[in-house]
Motif scaffolding. Structure first.
Motif, PDB file in Angstrom:
ATOM      1  N   LEU A  62      74.095  14.654  73.997  1.00 13.72           N
ATOM      2  CA  LEU A  62      75.544  14.881  73.966  1.00 13.72           C
ATOM      3  C   LEU A  62      75.924  16.041  74.874  1.00 13.72           C
ATOM      4  O   LEU A  62      75.195  17.048  74.949  1.00 13.72           O
ATOM      5  CB  LEU A  62      76.004  15.184  72.541  1.00 13.72           C
ATOM      6  N   TRP A 117      78.869  19.166  75.800  1.00 13.64           N
ATOM      7  CA  TRP A 117      79.520  20.147  74.921  1.00 13.64           C
ATOM      8  C   TRP A 117      80.720  19.552  74.203  1.00 13.64           C
ATOM      9  O   TRP A 117      80.900  19.741  72.997  1.00 13.64           O
ATOM     10  CB  TRP A 117      79.949  21.368  75.750  1.00 13.64           C
ATOM     11  N   SER A 119      81.286  16.424  73.458  1.00 15.31           N
ATOM     12  CA  SER A 119      80.861  15.440  72.455  1.00 15.31           C
ATOM     13  C   SER A 119      80.346  16.130  71.200  1.00 15.31           C
ATOM     14  O   SER A 119      80.566  15.646  70.082  1.00 15.31           O
ATOM     15  CB  SER A 119      79.770  14.539  73.034  1.00 15.31           C
ATOM     16  N   ARG A 120      79.693  17.272  71.376  1.00 14.70           N
ATOM     17  CA  ARG A 120      79.213  17.988  70.188  1.00 14.70           C
ATOM     18  C   ARG A 120      80.379  18.485  69.353  1.00 14.70           C
ATOM     19  O   ARG A 120      80.332  18.454  68.119  1.00 14.70           O
ATOM     20  CB  ARG A 120      78.324  19.158  70.623  1.00 14.70           C
ATOM     21  N   GLN A 121      81.435  18.973  70.039  1.00 14.52           N
ATOM     22  CA  GLN A 121      82.619  19.426  69.302  1.00 14.52           C
ATOM     23  C   GLN A 121      83.259  18.253  68.571  1.00 14.52           C
ATOM     24  O   GLN A 121      83.685  18.367  67.416  1.00 14.52           O
ATOM     25  CB  GLN A 121      83.641  20.061  70.268  1.00 14.52           C
ATOM     26  N   ASP A 146      81.265  17.385  65.436  1.00 14.66           N
ATOM     27  CA  ASP A 146      81.500  18.288  64.305  1.00 14.66           C
ATOM     28  C   ASP A 146      82.857  18.020  63.658  1.00 14.66           C
ATOM     29  O   ASP A 146      83.015  18.170  62.436  1.00 14.66           O
ATOM     30  CB  ASP A 146      81.426  19.745  64.764  1.00 14.66           C
ATOM     31  N   GLU A 181      70.566  16.355  70.135  1.00 13.39           N
ATOM     32  CA  GLU A 181      71.771  17.001  70.650  1.00 13.39           C
ATOM     33  C   GLU A 181      71.814  16.975  72.166  1.00 13.39           C
ATOM     34  O   GLU A 181      72.893  16.993  72.773  1.00 13.39           O
ATOM     35  CB  GLU A 181      71.840  18.451  70.153  1.00 13.39           C
TER      36      GLU A 181
END
Length: 831
Positions: free
Chosen positions: A712, A714, A716-718, A721, A709
């Motif tokens: 990535l 923030w 990119s994490r969204q 998901d 993680e």
């Protein structure tokens, strides 16, 4: 002199050298070029009283040429005409023609590059193409170009690629001179594969004496074969009046003169000679030549790391030179002890020594000359790059060159000895330890053939050879050693002792220092015991000796002979080396190495400090504690070597990586999490999470999902998901997990009933990728695989429905799946 064919072309040659500074003379055998050419130039105006140097490759030919020219002038050698060779010189302040051998010319050029008192340098028999001849010509051309525009250079040979030589000399004129030879009949008389050389040669001599008139010249490889053939002939019946005359380079001068001189009335002479009789010599009375087809030559031996004598077949050019010896004074005959078919397979010419020998000595000479490498000088055949680089690397290891390739004071001392650099370095180090008598004998042993028939006969310990040599020197007894080899080694060692100004009769003291002396010559071949006769050499190679030898139990050895096989070589010659001597006398070559490493046995990072000699670990301590950065570097390198499977890939972490891999297929700006990419960037994404870890157990506690993680931001994490969800909610309301094990085609495995009412296939990855639906039966067995749900409802569903209704009659199988209520139970509304 007036009758020599060379006299016909000398006027033309004089004109050429009066107008230019170089020429090439091709003169057939019998033309008289060797003895007729130098005197002709003494009074040329451009000589201005200067001297002539003539390079003659062979010692016997050099001495004979000087003696003959001096006799023609009615003088003793050493007056107008003289010679200079290693350990033998006859010159005076009146000498104007000096015949020199190869090493001498190199030393003269190195000591006086301008050759200030020399007007003409002649290279005779240049076709032999020895290393020193090629080097001497390169240095002479450089001197001519930079220091002496008036220096003349003349290349002479009977057989030579004259055009190539002319081009090297800047387009020098070529003069051809016919020889004075008579027809020679060639008789092929193969001796057979199982024949013993001296027996075949002796049989051919008896045949020639019976069939032909005049004297006989027999070409044999070396002194050993000459002595054996001489005994074979002396033990049998020879015609009355037959005298046997050996002829080889180390023979006393009186015996050489007897071999070359005409036979006495009533005698027939059989001359048993090496290749020294091939050119530049006329042996009076010879009408028959017997050629065994072999010659002894020096080639680089990977076994010893130095030039070594070996026996090889002659070339066609050499065979023709030998054959021509029978036709110098009358028609003759040549018996060749091989077949016509074998003759066709002989090489056309000898390979130039430059292309097949060790070039360490050449590299030393060029460094002494002051040039950065071979490219700075003109060559007929440039030195091959790889052997030259290998030779220069050895010189740096021996302390002859500094890191920049310039010669050191020690290197100058080595060059002055004229021996191979390995031997020269050993001799100088030994002299400083008062061990010169032992080192000179060792150096001679290494450069001659083995005293014993083969290493297997007497073992690998070179100490046995030294003891045999010393016994021979004391009493003349040869024991099981070869007498000819003993004599050759003794002559060579005495010459080396004379160079070091040590009395020849001085005997060695402590033979236990043989290993130390060998380690000076072979610092890359110090061996450390591994067990069962196996050793690790300081150069990094493995080697072993035959089982059962006492030397195999030694903790350390110095190997002088290792065979040429790849992988683990076989040790042929060595001596025991005391560890105390290694530590004391090689202190400057010892290195201290602190290393942090992965210990597989304990599965942890450890640190040690080592005292190294090349690849050998002499001392080691492992009690040091590495710092955090060192530990991280080792862990990263171990993971890179062992692979990502070392890391704790739990189910969730594996799925996270698969989802990221899927996003990389959709958008190439996303991180690449393939094995190759992750291994190549370990330091970027994994290092921050290795803090405090030092062993395999620690690695298993690694929060690998956090590390992934961390690649990535923030946003990119969204996006991950949203566009690569872990689950999809289907019409029945169930959250069904997605399988990303194939990133190019994520799979949604769901019971068919839970998809009633869903018109189109669910899509992910910004709507670009339809999931691959695995539609399951109520028992979760695959019934259909599709990426087009709409098409399935319109066609395939009704076929599948029939099958499902028969198997699962209690379940809900509507006629219109798009209007039906999705359910995760048997029927909608069931609890």
């Amino acid at each position: 002199m007036k009758q020599l064919p060379i006299m016909q072309v000398l006027p033309d040659l004089k004109k050429i050298l009066s107008a230019s500074t170089a020429a090439v003379l091709i003169a057939e055998p019998g033309a008289g070029k060797t003895t007729g050419t130098p005197p002709a130039f003494l009074d040329e105006p451009w000589m201005a009283g200067k001297t002539i140097l003539m390079l003659e490759p062979r010692r016997l030919a050099a001495r004979s040429a000087a003696l003959y020219m001096a006799a023609c002038l009615g003088e003793q050698v050493g007056q107008t005409v003289g010679y200079r060779m290693r350990m033998d010189s006859k010159v005076s302040r009146h000498t104007r023609i000096t015949v020199v051998t190869e090493g001498v010319l190199t030393r003269m050029l190195q000591s006086d590059p301008s050759l200030g008192d020399v007007g003409l340098v002649i290279f005779d028999e240049f076709h032999e193409r020895s290393l020193h001849a090629d080097l001497g010509l390169a240095l002479a051309l450089e001197a001519q170009s930079v220091l002496r525009e008036d220096l003349r250079i003349l290349i002479m040979s009977a057989t030579l690629d004259a055009e190539r030589v002319s081009a090297l000399l800047g387009g020098a004129a070529i003069v051809d001179c016919p020889g004075r030879t008579f027809p020679v009949e060639t008789i092929y008389a193969p001796a057979g594969n199982d024949a013993v050389l001296e027996q075949s040669a002796a049989a051919a001599v008896r045949r020639a004496l019976a069939e032909q008139p005049g004297d006989v010249l027999v070409f044999l490889p070396g002194e050993r074969e000459i002595r054996r053939t001489q005994r074979e002939l002396a033990g049998g019946s020879l015609p009355a009046g037959t005298v046997l005359r050996p002829l080889f380079g180390q023979l006393p001068q009186a015996q050489q003169d007897a071999a070359v001189a005409a036979a006495l009335p009533g005698e027939r002479k059989v001359v048993l000679a090496t290749s020294i009789a091939e050119t530049s010599l006329t042996i009076e009375g010879v009408r028959t030549v017997i050629d065994t087809g072999l010659r002894r030559t020096q080639v680089f031996s990977p076994r010893t790391g130095m030039p070594r004598l070996t026996t090889v077949p002659v070339s066609k050019a050499s065979a023709d030179q030998r054959r021509g010896r029978a036709g110098r004074t009358a028609p003759g005959v040549c018996y060749r002890l091989w077949s016509r078919e074998e003759h066709a397979r002989l090489p056309e010419d000898n390979v130039p020594e430059m292309l097949e020998t060790d070039l360490a000595q050449l590299a030393l000479e060029l460094a002494l000359w002051g040039v950065p490498g071979p490219a700075a000088l003109p060559w007929l055949d440039p030195p091959p790059a790889a052997p030259y680089a290998q030779g220069a690397a050895l010189l740096r290891q021996l302390g002859a060159l500094d890191a920049g390739g310039a010669i050191t004071p020690h290197g100058r001392s080595m060059a002055a000895l004229g021996a191979h650099p390995r031997a020269a370095h050993m001799l100088l180090r030994a002299a400083a330890l008062d061990e010169a008598p032992l080192a000179c004998r060792l150096a001679a042993l290494l450069q001659e053939r083995d005293l014993f028939k083969g290493p297997a006969d007497q073992g690998s310990d070179i100490t046995l050879r030294v003891e045999a040599l010393l016994a021979f020197e004391r009493s003349g007894a040869s024991g099981s050693a070869d007498p000819a080899a003993l004599r050759a080694v003794q002559r060579e060692s005495r010459g080396l002792l004379a160079q070091l100004k040590v009395a020849p009769e001085t005997m060695p003291g402590d033979l236990s220092r043989i290993g130390l002396l060998l380690s000076f010559a072979y610092p890359d071949r110090v061996g450390q015991k591994r067990g069962d006769g196996a050793f690790l050499l300081s150069g990094g190679r493995g080697a072993a000796m035959r089982e059962g030898q006492p030397l195999a139990r030694s903790a350390y050895i110095a190997a002088a002979g290792v065979d040429d096989r790849a992988g683990q070589g076989r040790i042929l010659l060595a001596a025991e080396l005391a560890e105390a001597d290694l530590l004391l006398h090689h202190a400057d070559s010892l290195t201290e190495e602190r290393a942090v490493f992965w210990d597989k046995e304990s599965g942890s990072v450890k640190a040690h400090r080592r005292t190294m000699f090349g690849a050998l670990v002499l001392k080691e301590t492992t009690h040091e504690r590495p710092d955090a950065e060192e530990i991280e570097e080792v862990l990263l390198s171990v993971i890179a070597e062992e692979g990502l499977d070392m890391l704790p890939w739990d189910k969730g972490t594996a799925q996270l990586r698969q989802r990221m891999a899927f996003m990389h297929t959709v958008r190439k700006d996303w991180p690449d999490v393939s094995d190759e990419a992750l291994l190549n960037t370990l330091g970027d994404w994994l290092r921050p999470y290795l803090q405090g870890m030092r062993n395999l157990r620690d690695l298993q506690r690694l929060q690998l999902s956090r590390a992934l993680e961390g690649m990535l931001d923030w946003n990119s994490r969204q996006t991950l998901d949203r566009e690569a969800p872990t689950h999809i909610t289907v019409p029945s309301g169930s959250r069904v997990p997605l399988d990303y094990s194939n990133p190019g085609a994520p799979v949604l495995a769901v019971r068919l009933q839970e998809m009633f009412g869903q018109v189109d296939t669910p899509r992910i990855g910004m709507g670009q990728v339809p999931v691959l639906l695995h539609l399951l039966s109520p028992a979760r067995r695959p019934m259909q695989v599709t990426a087009d749900l709409g098409s399935f409802w319109r066609s395939t569903y009704f076929e599948v429905k029939k099958d499902l209704k028969g198997r699962y009659p209690k379940h809900y199988w509507p006629d219109d799946p798009l209007q039906a209520v999705a359910t995760s139970r048997t029927r909608p509304g069931n609890k």
